[in-house]
Motif scaffolding. Structure first.
Motif, PDB file in Angstrom:
ATOM      1  N   GLY A  69       0.790  -1.207  -0.084  1.00 16.94           N
ATOM      2  CA  GLY A  69       0.117   0.041   0.056  1.00 16.94           C
ATOM      3  C   GLY A  69       0.634   1.263  -0.151  1.00 16.94           C
ATOM      4  N   THR A  70       0.420   2.327  -0.688  1.00 16.06           N
ATOM      5  CA  THR A  70       0.899   3.544  -0.538  1.00 16.06           C
ATOM      6  C   THR A  70       1.036   4.299   0.900  1.00 16.06           C
ATOM      7  N   VAL A  71       2.392   5.088   0.998  1.00 16.83           N
ATOM      8  CA  VAL A  71       2.553   5.307   2.396  1.00 16.83           C
ATOM      9  C   VAL A  71       2.876   6.918   2.029  1.00 16.83           C
ATOM     10  N   THR A  72       2.291   7.954   2.449  1.00 17.90           N
ATOM     11  CA  THR A  72       2.520   9.405   2.291  1.00 17.90           C
ATOM     12  C   THR A  72       3.841   9.887   3.087  1.00 17.90           C
ATOM     13  N   THR A  73       4.324  10.961   2.525  1.00 14.68           N
ATOM     14  CA  THR A  73       5.298  11.634   3.478  1.00 14.68           C
ATOM     15  C   THR A  73       4.923  11.757   4.827  1.00 14.68           C
ATOM     16  N   ILE A  97      12.630  -3.219  -5.634  1.00 14.38           N
ATOM     17  CA  ILE A  97      11.558  -3.683  -4.785  1.00 14.38           C
ATOM     18  C   ILE A  97      10.808  -2.424  -4.186  1.00 14.38           C
ATOM     19  N   LEU A  98      11.513  -0.961  -4.473  1.00 15.97           N
ATOM     20  CA  LEU A  98      11.021   0.077  -3.874  1.00 15.97           C
ATOM     21  C   LEU A  98      10.448   0.984  -4.851  1.00 15.97           C
ATOM     22  N   VAL A  99       9.150   1.442  -5.055  1.00 14.41           N
ATOM     23  CA  VAL A  99       8.380   2.415  -5.873  1.00 14.41           C
ATOM     24  C   VAL A  99       8.140   3.765  -5.300  1.00 14.41           C
ATOM     25  N   SER A 100       8.860   4.523  -5.730  1.00  4.96           N
ATOM     26  CA  SER A 100       8.604   6.158  -5.402  1.00  4.96           C
ATOM     27  C   SER A 100       7.947   6.905  -6.403  1.00  4.96           C
ATOM     28  N   ALA A 101       7.375   7.785  -5.671  1.00  5.62           N
ATOM     29  CA  ALA A 101       6.605   8.954  -6.687  1.00  5.62           C
ATOM     30  C   ALA A 101       6.662  10.217  -5.766  1.00  5.62           C
ATOM     31  N   ARG A 102       6.284  11.213  -6.096  1.00  5.27           N
ATOM     32  CA  ARG A 102       6.276  12.420  -5.499  1.00  5.27           C
ATOM     33  C   ARG A 102       5.331  12.549  -4.248  1.00  5.27           C
ATOM     34  N   GLY A 103       6.041  12.384  -3.045  1.00 14.44           N
ATOM     35  CA  GLY A 103       5.240  12.544  -1.664  1.00 14.44           C
ATOM     36  C   GLY A 103       4.631  11.019  -1.249  1.00 14.44           C
TER      37      GLY A 103
END
Length: 262
Positions: A163-167, A207-213
């Protein structure tokens, strides 16, 4: 699999797309008539397969394959040629396959499947342990994280199971005593970059997916005892003794949910 096709004849590219339209595994990210443009694209993007015509003006397919391999050693190469005599050059480059024009959709599908299987065979085995203390193993060797906070960030992302986790959520968990101000946000950004660097040093940055924030882990790229447990794996249940990421206080909430597996 993310794919580019390079051929200096536009009609050949259109013919390729006609043959490729019924192959779901093939995600064509770009068609290039110009080899130099293809090189720039591979510099900036992660590509799984490059399908190359051998005979091209300027940079030929063999030299282009060598360039791609220097940029991305894991890229799979499939060569297209009008003459079987060039197949030996493709073999020397350890190409996944080569196709002789004209080729059928079935032949293309077979070549892509061969590339997929070879790519999968070359991947490192990644296992994430959450029972007891948190650790990440690559080919059965534990990663010795230099940054404890970067390791904790990865643990949090693993706990969220893709699941996505925000800053803001990261700050609220990893720095719950700090105000969510510009200094803490910069610190969070720095730790995120440190994690990316440490994963890259161990060749598992995928294994890591990053996008803005936001950040998440790609759960399809590794095994995890926690995931196996909740998915009903009996062997995982036998290894679970009621301890989960002991070094992180925020993991206690998850432990309460896992207590039914004891």
């Amino acid at each position: 699999m993310k794919t580019i096709v390079v051929d200096d004849e536009k009609i050949a590219l259109m013919t390729f797309m006609e043959e490729a339209k019924n192959i779901p595994e093939l995600e064509v990210e770009g068609l290039f008539e110009n080899a130099e443009e293809a090189v720039e694209y591979v510099k900036e993007n992660k590509i799984d397969i490059a399908i190359l015509d051998i005979e091209m003006h300027g940079i030929d397919g063999i030299n282009l394959g060598n360039i791609f391999r220097r940029l991305n050693p894991k890229i799979m190469l499939i060569y297209i040629t009008g003459y079987e005599k060039y197949a030996y050059e493709a073999i020397k480059l350890h190409a996944a396959a080569y196709l002789v024009k004209p080729f059928s959709s079935a032949q293309l599908e077979y070549a892509v499947e061969t590339a997929r299987l070879l790519s999968k065979r070359g991947k490192k085995k990644i296992f994430v342990r959450t029972f007891g203390h948190f650790d990440v193993f690559v080919d059965d060797e534990p990663i010795m994280f230099k940054s404890h906070k970067a390791k904790e960030l990865l643990a949090l992302l693993v706990d969220r199971r893709g699941g996505t986790v925000t800053t803001d959520q990261i700050i609220g968990t990893l720095w719950e005593e700090r105000p969510n101000d510009q200094y803490t946000q910069n610190l969070c950004s720095k730790i995120g970059k440190t994690l990316e660097k440490e994963l890259k040093e161990n060749n598992i940055e995928h294994i890591l997916v990053s996008a803005r924030g936001i950040k998440r882990v790609n759960t399809s790229e590794f095994r995890c005892d926690f995931y196996d447990l909740v998915d009903g794996d009996e062997k995982a249940a036998e290894k679970f003794f009621g301890e989960y990421m002991l070094e992180y206080s925020w993991a206690e909430e998850r432990m309460a949910l896992l207590s039914k597996y004891i």
